[in-house]
Structure formats: C-alpha cells, structure tokens
Design a protein around this motif. Structure first.
Motif, mmCIF file in Angstrom:
data_model
loop_
_atom_site.group_PDB
_atom_site.id
_atom_site.type_symbol
_atom_site.label_atom_id
_atom_site.label_comp_id
_atom_site.label_asym_id
_atom_site.label_seq_id
_atom_site.Cartn_x
_atom_site.Cartn_y
_atom_site.Cartn_z
ATOM 1 N N ALA A 57 25.720 31.361 -30.219
ATOM 2 C CA ALA A 57 26.646 31.178 -29.101
ATOM 3 C C ALA A 57 26.094 31.930 -27.895
ATOM 4 N N SER A 58 25.441 31.214 -26.996
ATOM 5 C CA SER A 58 24.772 31.871 -25.862
ATOM 6 C C SER A 58 25.347 31.458 -24.509
ATOM 7 N N GLU A 59 26.454 30.696 -24.525
ATOM 8 C CA GLU A 59 27.178 30.385 -23.294
ATOM 9 C C GLU A 59 28.464 31.207 -23.291
ATOM 10 N N GLY A 60 29.291 31.005 -22.278
ATOM 11 C CA GLY A 60 30.551 31.730 -22.241
ATOM 12 C C GLY A 60 30.890 32.269 -20.872
ATOM 13 N N LYS A 61 31.685 33.353 -20.858
ATOM 14 C CA LYS A 61 32.151 33.938 -19.612
ATOM 15 C C LYS A 61 32.074 35.463 -19.684
ATOM 16 N N ALA A 158 30.076 34.956 -8.701
ATOM 17 C CA ALA A 158 31.052 33.875 -8.612
ATOM 18 C C ALA A 158 30.477 32.497 -8.913
ATOM 19 N N ALA A 159 29.170 32.342 -8.795
ATOM 20 C CA ALA A 159 28.564 31.024 -8.967
ATOM 21 C C ALA A 159 28.812 30.450 -10.359
ATOM 22 N N GLY A 164 28.088 40.004 -14.689
ATOM 23 C CA GLY A 164 29.049 40.940 -14.119
ATOM 24 C C GLY A 164 28.521 42.362 -14.145
ATOM 25 N N VAL A 165 29.076 43.201 -13.268
ATOM 26 C CA VAL A 165 28.660 44.599 -13.164
ATOM 27 C C VAL A 165 29.899 45.475 -12.995
ATOM 28 N N ILE A 189 22.714 45.975 -8.486
ATOM 29 C CA ILE A 189 22.504 46.057 -9.934
ATOM 30 C C ILE A 189 22.406 44.662 -10.538
ATOM 31 N N ALA A 190 23.274 43.754 -10.074
ATOM 32 C CA ALA A 190 23.230 42.374 -10.567
ATOM 33 C C ALA A 190 21.884 41.734 -10.269
ATOM 34 N N ALA A 191 21.374 41.952 -9.065
ATOM 35 C CA ALA A 191 20.143 41.293 -8.636
ATOM 36 C C ALA A 191 18.881 41.930 -9.217
#
Length: 287
Positions: A57-61, A158-159, A164-165, A189-191
């Motif tokens: 399971a490698s998709e999700g939120k 948001a894309a 998330g951070v 941090i995200a980038a």
C-alpha cells in the motif's frame, strides 16, 4: 426470514458506503437487522484485512494539523493501494476522523489509537468500515504528535496531500510575521528534505560513513591518503549545507540560509528561537 427489499439495501449502503452486493448479503445473513448488518460488514472488513496484509500500500494521504493555539500538532500517514481510493470521499473522511482523534489524545501506537472513540465508534471500527468498502489494504502506517510550551507549525503540500511537515519552534510568541516565516521553513523542509537540524545532530556513524565515501573517491582518483583525508573533510562541509536544515540555502532567498531566517524570527519575537524538532512524511517512502 425477513424480506430484503431494495430500500433496505440502499439504506445500508448509505450508512456504510459498502457495495450493493455486500449490503444485500449482510442483510440476508442478519435477517434484515440493520444494526447486525452494519456489524457484519465491519467484521467482513476486519477479516479481509488479514488477507491483504502482504500487499503493498504505497498510495494514500498525509494528515497534518495543529491546534488553534499552535501548542500541539500531528502528522499521520494513512496508506491504501490506489489513487482511486486515496481520492474517494469516504477514505478522506476516514483520514480526517483518525487525524482529529490523534490530535485530541495521547497514543503511543496504533493499538492504543484503535481503542479510542470517535463519532460513537472506535477507530478500529472506523477502520473496519473503510476496509469493508474497498478491496484494498488500508492502514495507519505511522503518526507523530508534538505538544509544546513553544509553538507547532504545519505544512501540507496542497497539490496531492501526499507530503506533509510538522515543526516545533522554541518560542510561544508567534506574531503573524514570525508564523509566516515558520511556514516558509516548513516548505523548505518539504522541498529540500534535510536529515538533521544542525551539524551537532549528525551522529558519528553517519559522519564516518560520509568521510569514508569521500576519502575512497579521492584515493580512487589517484590522491594520496593524507590529501584524500583533507578532501574528505572539505566535502563534509558541503554535506552539512545539504543535510542540515539551518545550513541549507533558503529556497525563497538564495542570499540567506535557514539559520538567517531563524535570526529574523528571533528579532521579530524578541528572543532566541530554535527549531526543536521536525517531522517530514511523504506517502510510500521507506522509513
């Protein structure tokens, strides 16, 4: 045996989100008892979860949020197998239920979280409900919560909601300007995906490994060992600027480092501000 009519099946589907066929079977098996039919579908979800345990399971939120006073925040990764399910409103609602439960409580692991109540059902029951809707592996993979006397700031890409951070800063005095600068750091941090906050946080094992790699590269190019050692130490400085957050070039202004941004925040709030910790979750990444 009760007469199972289409309206009963429709009502059960609206209550659970399960497929029409599953709803009809549940009502047949429970002699038309709506409460028992819902429980039947939950048990079906729990049973089918075991069969899906070995699937990937490698998709999700990613769920990330803070309390209104910025004193606490959570970041959670919940996985499924396909983007189709990840975008489904029932899955999104499930993610939000889990997220809001975690932010209100204190749970060391999923086993503890599973027993928590949310909307008159336990998280385990909510999980079984969502498993009964989809023929996929669905799991709460990991979560972290920060509670602090300083401040917690979050960022969700948001894309796609897949990155998330969450950061903790030492000051409780976040002006609008200071908060915006902290949000800039979460996006940094995200980038740039730093591994550490400062060079003091880099462990000896990591340092030794990096030095060995640089030294070996230099010696394989024909450099003597003492020269290779100096080259390795020089490259280590570059490593710090890439791996350590405060030494990274600030993505919104390449004339600054993140350390300089922290100085700007410190000046704004009137005290020395440090980043105490951060978490960066990306869907499906290796932990």
């Amino acid at each position: 045996m009760a007469d199972i009519n289409p309206q009963m099946v429709k009502d059960l589907r609206e209550k659970t989100g399960a497929g029409m066929g599953d709803c009809k079977k549940a009502l047949v098996e429970t002699d038309g008892d709506m409460t028992l039919a819902i429980e039947y579908l939950r048990k079906k979800g729990a049973a089918s979860a075991a069969k899906r345990a070995d699937r990937r399971a490698s998709e999700g939120k990613i769920f990330v949020n803070t309390t209104d006073d910025n004193k606490a925040g959570v970041i959670i990764e919940i996985n499924c197998e396909t983007d189709f399910v990840a975008l489904n409103e029932h899955f999104v609602n499930y993610v939000n239920v889990v997220g809001e439960t975690v932010i209100k409580g204190d749970y060391a692991n999923y086993d503890e979280l599973a027993k928590a109540k949310a909307n008159d059902a336990t998280i385990e029951e909510h999980t079984n409900d969502i498993l009964a809707m989809f023929s996929e592996k669905i799991e709460v993979r990991r979560f972290k919560k920060i509670a602090t006397t300083g401040s917690v700031v979050s960022y969700l890409h948001a894309a796609n909601g897949k990155l998330g951070v969450l950061i903790e800063v030492s000051t409780p005095k976040l002006t609008d300007k200071a908060l915006n600068l902290c949000k800039d750091i979460t996006m940094q941090i995200a980038a740039m995906n730093p591994s550490f906050i400062t060079r003091d946080d880099v462990d000896n094992v990591t340092l030794a490994k990096e030095i060995e790699i640089y030294k070996t590269q230099a010696m394989e190019s024909g450099k003597k060992e003492d020269i290779a050692e100096r080259i390795a130490q020089g490259k280590l400085e570059k490593y710090y600027t890439e791996a350590c957050l405060v030494e990274q070039t600030f993505v919104k202004d390449n004339k600054k480092t993140v350390g300089d941004v922290l100085k700007d925040i410190s000046k704004e709030v009137g005290e020395d501000v440090k980043i105490n910790k951060f978490y960066r979750f990306s869907i499906g990444e290796e932990i």
